[in-house]
Motif scaffolding. Structure first.
Motif, PDB file in Angstrom:
ATOM      1  N   ASN B 295       0.736  -0.814  -0.109  1.00  0.00           N
ATOM      2  CA  ASN B 295      -0.161   0.021   0.029  1.00  0.00           C
ATOM      3  C   ASN B 295       0.845   1.954   0.268  1.00  0.00           C
ATOM      4  N   SER B 317       0.730  -7.191  -1.635  1.00  0.00           N
ATOM      5  CA  SER B 317       0.124  -7.090  -0.763  1.00  0.00           C
ATOM      6  C   SER B 317      -1.882  -7.267  -1.203  1.00  0.00           C
ATOM      7  N   VAL B 332       0.009 -12.513  -1.965  1.00  0.00           N
ATOM      8  CA  VAL B 332       1.162 -12.928  -0.735  1.00  0.00           C
ATOM      9  C   VAL B 332       0.416 -12.803  -0.031  1.00  0.00           C
ATOM     10  N   SER B 335      -4.404 -15.651   2.954  1.00  0.00           N
ATOM     11  CA  SER B 335      -5.672 -16.135   1.937  1.00  0.00           C
ATOM     12  C   SER B 335      -5.324 -15.806   0.364  1.00  0.00           C
ATOM     13  N   SER B 350       3.851  -2.953   5.267  1.00  0.00           N
ATOM     14  CA  SER B 350       3.906  -3.199   6.697  1.00  0.00           C
ATOM     15  C   SER B 350       4.076  -4.213   7.576  1.00  0.00           C
ATOM     16  N   HIS B 355       0.080 -10.968   6.623  1.00  0.00           N
ATOM     17  CA  HIS B 355       1.046 -11.429   5.050  1.00  0.00           C
ATOM     18  C   HIS B 355       1.990 -11.928   5.481  1.00  0.00           C
ATOM     19  N   ASN B 369      10.913   0.564   3.648  1.00  0.00           N
ATOM     20  CA  ASN B 369       9.432   1.498   4.480  1.00  0.00           C
ATOM     21  C   ASN B 369       9.781   2.188   4.850  1.00  0.00           C
ATOM     22  N   ASP B 387      12.053   6.585   1.664  1.00  0.00           N
ATOM     23  CA  ASP B 387      10.368   6.539   0.300  1.00  0.00           C
ATOM     24  C   ASP B 387      11.072   5.376  -0.850  1.00  0.00           C
ATOM     25  N   ALA B 388      10.117   4.597  -0.854  1.00  0.00           N
ATOM     26  CA  ALA B 388      10.179   3.362  -2.075  1.00  0.00           C
ATOM     27  C   ALA B 388      10.029   4.185  -2.889  1.00  0.00           C
TER      28      ALA B 388
HETATM   29  C1  FAD Z   1      -8.952 -12.757   7.098  1.00  0.00           C
HETATM   30  C2  FAD Z   1      -7.802 -11.458   6.311  1.00  0.00           C
HETATM   31  C3  FAD Z   1      -6.776 -12.414   5.996  1.00  0.00           C
HETATM   32  C4  FAD Z   1      -5.919 -11.623   4.418  1.00  0.00           C
HETATM   33  N1  FAD Z   1      -5.013 -12.166   3.907  1.00  0.00           N
HETATM   34  C5  FAD Z   1      -4.509 -11.587   3.490  1.00  0.00           C
HETATM   35  C6  FAD Z   1      -3.410 -12.193   2.441  1.00  0.00           C
HETATM   36  O1  FAD Z   1      -3.358 -13.018   2.204  1.00  0.00           O
HETATM   37  N2  FAD Z   1      -2.088 -11.229   2.112  1.00  0.00           N
HETATM   38  C7  FAD Z   1      -1.759  -9.848   2.318  1.00  0.00           C
HETATM   39  O2  FAD Z   1      -1.248  -9.456   1.792  1.00  0.00           O
HETATM   40  N3  FAD Z   1      -2.452  -9.287   3.478  1.00  0.00           N
HETATM   41  C8  FAD Z   1      -3.327 -10.088   3.586  1.00  0.00           C
HETATM   42  N4  FAD Z   1      -4.684  -9.967   4.784  1.00  0.00           N
HETATM   43  C9  FAD Z   1      -4.593  -8.174   5.030  1.00  0.00           C
HETATM   44  C10 FAD Z   1      -3.293  -7.373   5.308  1.00  0.00           C
HETATM   45  O3  FAD Z   1      -4.224  -7.715   7.213  1.00  0.00           O
HETATM   46  C11 FAD Z   1      -3.593  -5.538   6.098  1.00  0.00           C
HETATM   47  O4  FAD Z   1      -3.961  -5.070   5.664  1.00  0.00           O
HETATM   48  C12 FAD Z   1      -2.465  -5.983   4.913  1.00  0.00           C
HETATM   49  O5  FAD Z   1      -1.435  -7.151   4.573  1.00  0.00           O
HETATM   50  C13 FAD Z   1      -1.542  -4.883   5.030  1.00  0.00           C
HETATM   51  O6  FAD Z   1      -1.132  -4.502   3.070  1.00  0.00           O
HETATM   52  P1  FAD Z   1      -0.470  -3.417   2.961  1.00  0.00           P
HETATM   53  O7  FAD Z   1       1.152  -3.786   3.787  1.00  0.00           O
HETATM   54  O8  FAD Z   1       0.460  -3.071   1.581  1.00  0.00           O
HETATM   55  O9  FAD Z   1      -0.910  -1.725   4.147  1.00  0.00           O
HETATM   56  P2  FAD Z   1      -0.107  -0.992   4.662  1.00  0.00           P
HETATM   57  O10 FAD Z   1      -0.639  -1.599   6.293  1.00  0.00           O
HETATM   58  O11 FAD Z   1      -1.765   0.198   4.591  1.00  0.00           O
HETATM   59  O12 FAD Z   1       0.905  -0.716   5.429  1.00  0.00           O
HETATM   60  C14 FAD Z   1       1.590   0.209   4.404  1.00  0.00           C
HETATM   61  C15 FAD Z   1       2.728   0.466   4.507  1.00  0.00           C
HETATM   62  O13 FAD Z   1       3.771   1.433   3.613  1.00  0.00           O
HETATM   63  C16 FAD Z   1       4.538   2.386   3.841  1.00  0.00           C
HETATM   64  N5  FAD Z   1       4.535   2.989   3.513  1.00  0.00           N
HETATM   65  C17 FAD Z   1       3.952   4.144   3.219  1.00  0.00           C
HETATM   66  N6  FAD Z   1       4.022   5.057   1.866  1.00  0.00           N
HETATM   67  C18 FAD Z   1       5.647   4.782   2.293  1.00  0.00           C
HETATM   68  C19 FAD Z   1       6.575   5.002   0.939  1.00  0.00           C
HETATM   69  N7  FAD Z   1       6.434   6.542  -0.117  1.00  0.00           N
HETATM   70  N8  FAD Z   1       7.635   4.410   0.678  1.00  0.00           N
HETATM   71  C20 FAD Z   1       7.739   3.430   1.320  1.00  0.00           C
HETATM   72  N9  FAD Z   1       7.202   2.647   2.270  1.00  0.00           N
HETATM   73  C21 FAD Z   1       6.269   3.861   2.465  1.00  0.00           C
HETATM   74  C22 FAD Z   1       3.888   2.723   5.284  1.00  0.00           C
HETATM   75  O14 FAD Z   1       4.630   2.611   6.718  1.00  0.00           O
HETATM   76  C23 FAD Z   1       3.344   0.435   5.899  1.00  0.00           C
HETATM   77  O15 FAD Z   1       4.188   0.082   6.670  1.00  0.00           O
HETATM   78  C24 FAD Z   1      -5.929 -10.178   5.035  1.00  0.00           C
HETATM   79  C25 FAD Z   1      -6.712  -9.646   6.095  1.00  0.00           C
HETATM   80  C26 FAD Z   1      -7.720 -10.624   6.788  1.00  0.00           C
HETATM   81  C27 FAD Z   1      -8.656  -9.270   8.229  1.00  0.00           C
END
Ligand code: FAD
Lengths: 260, 407
Positions: B295, B317, B332, B335, B350, B355, B369, B387-388
């Protein structure tokens, strides 16, 4: 081209219900793409493999072999009579001893060329091209001449969907019964309910404390504890660090090699 | 009958260390006179201590006679620092042969485990002999007493490879032969088995001198037999050999004249070529190196270029997949797909537990990150707080520059 798919009476790994092993269903798909294929089953009851008719076969030959007897002599005799260009089998059985030795014994008995772990087959009756899985998506493309026996790897294309109408139209023919099989002296095998054993933890220190082993098991030990952390580095420096790290692990080719 | 009467004061006086202002007594000295010698629990404990480990470990199997308090001095401290001595087995009572995969002339971890299993079968009297096709390095430290390098077969020719191995095994007359239950090793084991007409005990999960155990019937039952001639060992079931390095003495087998494929029509394999996996299309579960977007990533075009430039498989993600920014099959995690990759490169992820479950099997993790306290940063072997969106173009520039230099 004459294709034979060897079918076995499998058991579902979770429910234990009779089912056609997935790898044999995948073999049927490979065979169906190449031409007309015949199924061959040696066992006490052909109902066990009726499912294969709905997955792409139109005809199954059944050799009656009593339960617990070696099916190899009966299969070898029938295959020698049929003289197929391609024989497909699963790489392992499912629900039985699961030793995967039957294709090898058949290849030895019939002096057939055996290519294991095939994921795709193409070509005609004189030259066949078989893609053999080497793991991790890598393949070995083998071109062969003459009759060949291939075992199918789980990475092959998924089986065709089951079609009820085809399953009803398909035929099963009893082509013979195995002669009174000579009793092979079986090795003394003691069977008991399966007991799960602790999985080996990679990189766990031998004789370490329970806490150290737990760390190794959860992936928090090893590289993570020794991990490098760069806070707010210059982007160019970060890129250099990343590439150096990836090269050290070995997932990225060296700059000098990749240019070649 | 009366025992002589003890005189505790005199005894005590006799063990007093002379010439010290404060009275001190040497209780380790063997008492003359009557009575049992006095135990010294501290000295006994110290005598059981295994030398040369930072964390104290005690070998409780070693029973220390209580009057032999000097045992601590008998263990010189330098013993642990000295390079481990190579164990030499002169006349093994029998041999346990191992035929490893040894891809590229190096033992894989599965091969090492098979050597560990062979070591367990060989016990104290037996020797482990390793049969390699082509040269192979590092077999001694992995537990091999003897080494028999056979000539490598050029190209893909399983029949003559089988003939060569079977001939060598017959000449070696090993009591047991172990293979790894891998794609190549399992294939070779079965070929050798039908050639020698011996049963093969496949996929053994327990290897011990009193029996081999394998799962069967869909892991409903386990079968146990006394070790036979041929067996294959399951991956990650048996520990590697951990003792001192062994000799790996070179053997030569005289009867080893590889008969050039005694088949009627020898050239049945016309050609064989290796097709390496294409990282862009290989299924995520099989990929070797995954670069994944989360994200925190806004610039997905640059991300795709980075993936292509690194020859990696793209991942994502769940947030990106739910938003439709990346295809669902790239997800990845719990699920999505559970990875078996060697290296995972996470950009802006994150590291939610769901994940991280998908990444648990990855040996190396690299993370970029902006959040120093993200779980992904903690999990990573190389963590970059940056920053990515600025790291990705820098990566591309650097790769381009390197390609330009080498062009
Ligand atoms: C039942 C269930 C099953 C799930 N199964 C999965 C699954 O299989 N796979 C999965 O991935 N998720 C799954 N999830 C979702 C999971 O809980 C998280 O919501 C999800 O993984 C978060 O994705 P993210 O890290 O991309 O986003 P975020 O949590 O929003 O993290 C974004 C990260 O990027 C960083 N960031 C922001 N801006 C920048 C930048 N400019 N440069 C670098 N870094 C930056 C932030 O610091 C943050 O750490 C599931 C959830 C549930 C409830």
């Amino acid at each position: 081209m004459k294709i034979v798919v060897l079918l076995s009476a499998g058991r579902h790994p979770v429910s234990g219900a009779p089912v056609l092993p997935r790898m044999e269903a995948q073999a049927i798909r490979i065979a169906a793409a190449l031409g007309e294929a015949v199924g061959l089953h040696a066992g006490p009851d052909a109902e066990a493999v009726r499912e294969a008719l709905g997955l792409g076969l139109t005809h199954i030959e059944h050799i009656a072999v009593a339960d617990g007897l070696d099916p190899v002599p009966a299969l070898a005799a029938r295959l020698a009579a049929m003289a197929p260009d391609l024989v497909l089998a699963g790489r392992r059985g499912q629900g039985g001893p699961e030793s995967g030795i039957v294709p090898y014994a058949l290849a030895e008995a019939l002096d057939l060329l055996l290519i294991p772990d095939v994921v795709a087959v193409s070509g005609g009756p004189d030259t066949l091209t078989l893609d053999q899985s080497l793991g991790r998506g890598a393949l070995r493309r083998v071109a062969v001449r003459g009759p060949v026996l291939a075992t199918v790897h789980p990475d092959a294309a998924a089986p065709l969907a089951y079609a009820f109408g085809k399953a009803r139209r398909g035929t099963i023919e009893l082509v013979g019964a195995a002669a009174k099989a000579t009793d092979v002296p079986e090795a003394v095998v003691e069977e008991r309910p399966y007991r799960r054993r602790p999985k080996l933890v990679k990189g766990a220190p031998t004789g370490g404390s329970a806490a150290e082993r737990l760390k190794a098991a959860t992936g928090e030990g090893g590289s993570a504890t020794k991990g490098r952390l760069l806070v707010e580095p210059d982007p160019e420096e970060a890129a250099r660090e990343i590439l150096a790290h990836l090269r050290q692990i070995g997932v990225l080719a060296d700059a000098s090699k990749s240019a070649k | 009958m009366t025992r002589p009467r003890r005189d505790p004061r005199a005894e005590r006086a006799s063990i007093q260390v002379a010439g010290e202002a404060r009275p001190r007594f040497d209780r380790t000295a063997r008492r003359t006179g009557s009575g049992r010698p006095r135990r010294d629990p501290r000295a006994e404990r110290a005598g059981q201590r295994v030398a040369g480990e930072s964390r104290p470990r005690y070998d409780l199997s070693q029973t220390v006679r209580f009057d032999a308090a000097v045992i601590t001095e008998a263990q010189p401290k330098t013993a642990a620092v000295a390079p481990p001595k190579i164990l030499v087995l002169e006349n093994p009572a029998f041999l346990v042969a191992v035929v490893p995969d040894a891809p590229g002339g190096r033992l894989s971890s599965h091969d090492r485990q098979v050597l560990g299993a062979a070591r367990a079968l060989a016990g104290r009297e037996g020797g482990v002999a390793i049969l390699t096709l082509g040269p192979c390095e590092g077999v001694g430290p992995a537990g091999a007493d003897r080494c028999l390098p056979l000539e490598a077969v050029e190209g893909y020719d399983p029949a003559s490879q089988t003939a060569r191995v079977a001939a060598a095994l017959t000449a070696l007359a090993a009591r047991h032969v172990l293979f790894p239950e891998s794609l190549d090793g399992g294939d070779l084991a079965r070929r050798v088995a039908v050639r020698l007409g011996e049963p093969v005990f496949t996929n053994a999960e327990v290897v011990a001198a009193n029996g081999l155990v394998r799962p069967a019937k869909g892991r409903r039952v386990e079968q146990r037999v006394a070790p036979g001639m041929l067996a294959t060992v399951a991956p990650d079931a048996v520990a590697e050999y951990g003792g001192p390095p062994r000799e790996a003495r070179l053997l030569s087998v005289d009867g080893e004249a590889p008969t050039p494929s005694p088949q009627k029509n020898p050239k049945r394999i016309v050609s064989a070529a290796r097709v390496p996996a294409d990282p862009a299309t290989v299924p995520l579960a099989l990929a070797e190196f995954v670069v994944s977007a989360g994200n925190g990533l806004t610039d997905l075009d640059t991300f795709r270029q980075v993936v292509a430039a690194l020859h990696a498989t793209p991942g994502a993600s769940r947030v990106l997949c739910d938003a439709g920014l990346m295809p669902r099959h790239t997800q990845v995690g719990a699920s999505g797909t559970v990875l078996a990759a060697t290296c995972y490169f996470a950009l802006g992820i994150s590291g939610a537990p769901q994940h991280l479950q998908g990444v648990a099997g990855c040996e190396h993790v690299v993370a970029v990150n902006t959040d120093l306290h993200a779980a992904m940063i903690e999990r990573a072997g190389l963590a970059i707080v940056q920053d990515a969106q600025v790291v990705m173009p820098a990566l591309l520039r650097l790769l381009e520059q390197e390609a330009g230099e080498n062009a």
